[in-house]
Design a protein around this motif. Structure first.
Motif, PDB file in Angstrom:
ATOM      1  N   PHE A  50       0.689  -1.627  -0.233  1.00 41.87           N
ATOM      2  CA  PHE A  50       0.125  -0.409  -0.187  1.00 41.87           C
ATOM      3  C   PHE A  50       1.100   0.661   0.057  1.00 41.87           C
ATOM      4  CE2 PHE A  50      -2.559   3.562   2.018  1.00 41.87           C
ATOM      5  CZ  PHE A  50      -4.046   2.977   0.702  1.00 41.87           C
ATOM      6  N   LYS A  51       2.001   1.465   0.531  1.00 47.06           N
ATOM      7  CA  LYS A  51       2.553   2.101   0.715  1.00 47.06           C
ATOM      8  C   LYS A  51       3.372   3.004  -0.710  1.00 47.06           C
ATOM      9  CE  LYS A  51       4.339   2.321   5.483  1.00 47.06           C
ATOM     10  NZ  LYS A  51       5.177   1.854   5.806  1.00 47.06           N
ATOM     11  N   GLN A  52       3.780   1.734  -1.463  1.00 45.19           N
ATOM     12  CA  GLN A  52       4.290   1.726  -3.231  1.00 45.19           C
ATOM     13  C   GLN A  52       3.165   1.939  -3.446  1.00 45.19           C
ATOM     14  OE1 GLN A  52       7.012   0.879  -3.863  1.00 45.19           O
ATOM     15  NE2 GLN A  52       6.646   2.267  -5.577  1.00 45.19           N
ATOM     16  N   ILE A  53       2.344   1.862  -3.859  1.00 41.48           N
ATOM     17  CA  ILE A  53       1.104   2.598  -4.189  1.00 41.48           C
ATOM     18  C   ILE A  53       0.596   3.600  -4.152  1.00 41.48           C
ATOM     19  CG2 ILE A  53      -1.436   3.254  -4.652  1.00 41.48           C
ATOM     20  CD1 ILE A  53      -1.290  -0.176  -4.227  1.00 41.48           C
ATOM     21  N   LEU A  54       0.656   4.054  -2.645  1.00 40.59           N
ATOM     22  CA  LEU A  54       0.781   5.628  -2.335  1.00 40.59           C
ATOM     23  C   LEU A  54       1.295   6.487  -2.661  1.00 40.59           C
ATOM     24  CD1 LEU A  54      -1.014   6.293   1.373  1.00 40.59           C
ATOM     25  CD2 LEU A  54      -2.021   6.400  -0.520  1.00 40.59           C
ATOM     26  N   ALA A  55       3.018   5.917  -2.974  1.00 41.00           N
ATOM     27  CA  ALA A  55       4.657   6.657  -2.859  1.00 41.00           C
ATOM     28  C   ALA A  55       3.934   6.600  -4.847  1.00 41.00           C
ATOM     29  CB  ALA A  55       5.861   5.618  -3.130  1.00 41.00           C
ATOM     30  N   ASN A  56       3.756   5.722  -5.935  1.00 41.11           N
ATOM     31  CA  ASN A  56       3.353   5.985  -7.176  1.00 41.11           C
ATOM     32  C   ASN A  56       2.424   6.663  -7.528  1.00 41.11           C
ATOM     33  OD1 ASN A  56       5.081   3.819  -7.336  1.00 41.11           O
ATOM     34  ND2 ASN A  56       2.515   2.554  -7.827  1.00 41.11           N
ATOM     35  N   TYR A  57       0.770   7.278  -6.692  1.00 45.83           N
ATOM     36  CA  TYR A  57       0.215   8.166  -6.380  1.00 45.83           C
ATOM     37  C   TYR A  57       0.781   9.324  -6.198  1.00 45.83           C
ATOM     38  CZ  TYR A  57      -3.897  10.313  -5.988  1.00 45.83           C
ATOM     39  OH  TYR A  57      -4.738  11.301  -5.868  1.00 45.83           O
ATOM     40  N   GLU A  58       1.385   9.463  -5.217  1.00 42.09           N
ATOM     41  CA  GLU A  58       1.417  11.616  -4.388  1.00 42.09           C
ATOM     42  C   GLU A  58       2.891  11.552  -5.224  1.00 42.09           C
ATOM     43  OE1 GLU A  58       2.822   9.678  -0.588  1.00 42.09           O
ATOM     44  OE2 GLU A  58       0.322  10.091  -0.607  1.00 42.09           O
ATOM     45  N   GLY A  59       3.056  10.834  -6.701  1.00 37.30           N
ATOM     46  CA  GLY A  59       4.696  11.169  -7.279  1.00 37.30           C
ATOM     47  C   GLY A  59       4.119  12.045  -8.520  1.00 37.30           C
ATOM     48  N   LEU A  60       2.706  12.083  -8.606  1.00 35.14           N
ATOM     49  CA  LEU A  60       1.978  12.708  -9.629  1.00 35.14           C
ATOM     50  C   LEU A  60       0.796  13.989  -8.720  1.00 35.14           C
ATOM     51  CD1 LEU A  60       0.763  10.338 -11.154  1.00 35.14           C
ATOM     52  CD2 LEU A  60       2.936  10.684 -11.755  1.00 35.14           C
ATOM     53  N   ASN A  61       1.040  14.775  -9.949  1.00 31.67           N
ATOM     54  CA  ASN A  61       0.342  15.815  -9.453  1.00 31.67           C
ATOM     55  C   ASN A  61      -0.974  15.848  -9.240  1.00 31.67           C
ATOM     56  OD1 ASN A  61      -2.072  16.292 -11.327  1.00 31.67           O
ATOM     57  ND2 ASN A  61      -0.600  18.044 -12.770  1.00 31.67           N
ATOM     58  N   VAL A  62      -2.113  16.192  -7.907  1.00 34.75           N
ATOM     59  CA  VAL A  62      -3.161  15.501  -8.111  1.00 34.75           C
ATOM     60  C   VAL A  62      -4.225  14.939  -8.665  1.00 34.75           C
ATOM     61  CG1 VAL A  62      -5.132  15.689  -6.331  1.00 34.75           C
ATOM     62  CG2 VAL A  62      -2.707  16.517  -5.462  1.00 34.75           C
ATOM     63  N   THR A  63      -4.192  15.881 -10.127  1.00 33.68           N
ATOM     64  CA  THR A  63      -5.598  15.307 -10.517  1.00 33.68           C
ATOM     65  C   THR A  63      -5.248  14.364 -11.785  1.00 33.68           C
ATOM     66  OG1 THR A  63      -6.382  18.291 -10.682  1.00 33.68           O
ATOM     67  CG2 THR A  63      -6.925  16.722 -12.433  1.00 33.68           C
ATOM     68  N   SER A  64      -3.724  14.503 -11.572  1.00 36.69           N
ATOM     69  CA  SER A  64      -3.512  13.277 -13.076  1.00 36.69           C
ATOM     70  C   SER A  64      -3.032  12.017 -12.221  1.00 36.69           C
ATOM     71  CB  SER A  64      -1.828  13.802 -13.681  1.00 36.69           C
ATOM     72  OG  SER A  64      -1.957  14.806 -14.389  1.00 36.69           O
ATOM     73  N   ALA A  65      -3.123  12.384 -10.708  1.00 35.66           N
ATOM     74  CA  ALA A  65      -2.824  10.715 -10.535  1.00 35.66           C
ATOM     75  C   ALA A  65      -3.987  10.430  -9.754  1.00 35.66           C
ATOM     76  CB  ALA A  65      -2.221  10.862  -9.123  1.00 35.66           C
ATOM     77  N   ALA A  66      -4.603  11.120  -9.847  1.00 37.13           N
ATOM     78  CA  ALA A  66      -6.656  10.897  -9.562  1.00 37.13           C
ATOM     79  C   ALA A  66      -7.060   9.884 -11.005  1.00 37.13           C
ATOM     80  CB  ALA A  66      -7.550  11.895  -9.472  1.00 37.13           C
ATOM     81  N   MET A  67      -6.618  10.589 -12.581  1.00 34.93           N
ATOM     82  CA  MET A  67      -7.325  10.313 -13.061  1.00 34.93           C
ATOM     83  C   MET A  67      -6.808   9.016 -14.225  1.00 34.93           C
ATOM     84  SD  MET A  67      -9.833  11.503 -14.767  1.00 34.93           S
ATOM     85  CE  MET A  67     -11.160  13.246 -14.732  1.00 34.93           C
ATOM     86  N   LYS A  68      -5.511   8.782 -13.235  1.00 28.84           N
ATOM     87  CA  LYS A  68      -4.731   7.610 -13.315  1.00 28.84           C
ATOM     88  C   LYS A  68      -5.056   6.429 -12.765  1.00 28.84           C
ATOM     89  CE  LYS A  68      -0.373   7.440 -14.629  1.00 28.84           C
ATOM     90  NZ  LYS A  68      -0.412   6.454 -15.816  1.00 28.84           N
ATOM     91  N   SER A  69      -5.655   6.854 -11.266  1.00 24.61           N
ATOM     92  CA  SER A  69      -5.952   5.407 -10.889  1.00 24.61           C
ATOM     93  C   SER A  69      -7.011   5.021 -10.247  1.00 24.61           C
ATOM     94  CB  SER A  69      -5.993   5.915  -9.218  1.00 24.61           C
ATOM     95  OG  SER A  69      -4.240   7.169  -8.710  1.00 24.61           O
ATOM     96  N   LEU A  70      -8.310   6.245 -11.941  1.00 26.16           N
ATOM     97  CA  LEU A  70      -9.364   6.161 -11.823  1.00 26.16           C
ATOM     98  C   LEU A  70      -9.830   4.945 -13.208  1.00 26.16           C
ATOM     99  CD1 LEU A  70     -12.816   5.905 -11.695  1.00 26.16           C
ATOM    100  CD2 LEU A  70     -12.862   7.794 -12.783  1.00 26.16           C
ATOM    101  N   GLY A  71      -8.111   5.525 -14.134  1.00 18.25           N
ATOM    102  CA  GLY A  71      -7.888   4.873 -15.383  1.00 18.25           C
ATOM    103  C   GLY A  71      -8.303   3.207 -15.054  1.00 18.25           C
ATOM    104  N   GLU A  72      -6.669   3.123 -13.931  1.00 18.57           N
ATOM    105  CA  GLU A  72      -6.255   1.795 -13.548  1.00 18.57           C
ATOM    106  C   GLU A  72      -7.750   0.717 -12.234  1.00 18.57           C
ATOM    107  OE1 GLU A  72      -2.477   2.305 -11.633  1.00 18.57           O
ATOM    108  OE2 GLU A  72      -1.633   2.707 -13.817  1.00 18.57           O
ATOM    109  N   LEU A  73      -9.090   1.828 -12.550  1.00 16.14           N
ATOM    110  CA  LEU A  73     -10.052   0.479 -11.333  1.00 16.14           C
ATOM    111  C   LEU A  73      -9.814  -0.745 -12.264  1.00 16.14           C
ATOM    112  CD1 LEU A  73     -11.481   1.330  -9.379  1.00 16.14           C
ATOM    113  CD2 LEU A  73     -13.452   2.019 -10.708  1.00 16.14           C
ATOM    114  N   ASP A  74      -9.686  -1.144 -13.501  1.00 12.74           N
ATOM    115  CA  ASP A  74     -10.540  -2.777 -13.531  1.00 12.74           C
ATOM    116  C   ASP A  74      -9.189  -3.388 -13.122  1.00 12.74           C
ATOM    117  OD1 ASP A  74      -7.910  -1.390 -15.206  1.00 12.74           O
ATOM    118  OD2 ASP A  74      -9.142  -2.204 -17.404  1.00 12.74           O
ATOM    119  N   ILE A  75      -7.887  -2.797 -13.088  1.00  7.60           N
ATOM    120  CA  ILE A  75      -6.525  -3.463 -12.349  1.00  7.60           C
ATOM    121  C   ILE A  75      -7.430  -3.717 -10.902  1.00  7.60           C
ATOM    122  CG2 ILE A  75      -4.599  -3.581 -11.127  1.00  7.60           C
ATOM    123  CD1 ILE A  75      -3.657  -1.378 -13.876  1.00  7.60           C
ATOM    124  N   LEU A  76      -8.176  -2.612 -10.227  1.00  9.26           N
ATOM    125  CA  LEU A  76      -8.110  -3.558  -8.775  1.00  9.26           C
ATOM    126  C   LEU A  76      -9.400  -4.545  -8.758  1.00  9.26           C
ATOM    127  CD1 LEU A  76      -9.030  -3.413  -5.662  1.00  9.26           C
ATOM    128  CD2 LEU A  76      -9.834  -1.005  -5.878  1.00  9.26           C
TER     129      LEU A  76
END
Length: 176
Positions: free
Chosen positions: A142-168
């Motif tokens: 989970f820390k790695q997922i947060l680090a991946n997320y926090e390495g981007l700007n908030v909007t880009s990270a949110a859109m990328k995470s939503l775009g990867e929802l099928d992985i989850l």
């Protein structure tokens, strides 16, 4: 007192009906926790917006959820914990920053977010009842997922995470 047995019977049936999954719901087992959710509804909502959301992802070489330290090979006993953390992550970080100019897309995002909020609540209650704790491996993932997320700007990270929802969603269905 003549109505008491009838009342008890109706009350019992009412409780039983409320505990039954609704049409389209599936029961998912995450460690000690069993949670019903409508994967069909979530997938349909995501499929309807997936192309739109993924087209907004400016960085296609990085993934938030797909990483050697992410969801693969999570121990059965840690699934409740990591799933709760991921649903909290999506509710608290991702959905809050996924807004578009397209009202259809926004409604679908809101619908998925509401489903996640409901599942997170159920998982939280189950975690409390069963004293589920995160193992070190799940915490690191989970820390790695947060680090991946926090390495981007908030909007880009949110859109990328939503775009990867099928992985989850795929991981959840495989671990079912």
């Amino acid at each position: 007192m003549r109505g008491s047995p009838l009342f008890l019977c109706l009350f019992s049936v009412s409780c039983w009906v409320n505990l039954m999954p609704t049409a389209g719901d599936k029961i998912f087992r995450f460690g000690a926790c069993r949670v019903s959710m409508s994967m069909t509804e979530i997938r349909a909502g995501f499929t309807a917006i997936k192309a739109n959301i993924q087209s907004r992802d400016p960085i296609r070489t990085l993934s938030i959820l797909s990483h050697p330290h992410s969801l693969h090979k999570v121990k059965s006993s840690d699934r409740c914990c990591i799933t709760h953390l991921l649903f909290t992550f999506y509710v608290d970080k991702v959905f809050k920053h996924c807004r578009t100019e397209d009202s259809f897309v926004n409604r679908k995002i809101s619908s998925i977010a509401n489903s996640f909020l409901s599942v997170r609540r159920k998982l939280g209650q189950c975690r409390e009842q069963n004293n589920c704790v995160c193992g070190e491996e799940s915490t690191e993932k989970f820390k790695q997922i947060l680090a991946n997320y926090e390495g981007l700007n908030v909007t880009s990270a949110a859109m990328k995470s939503l775009g990867e929802l099928d992985i989850l969603l795929d991981w959840m269905e495989k671990s079912r």
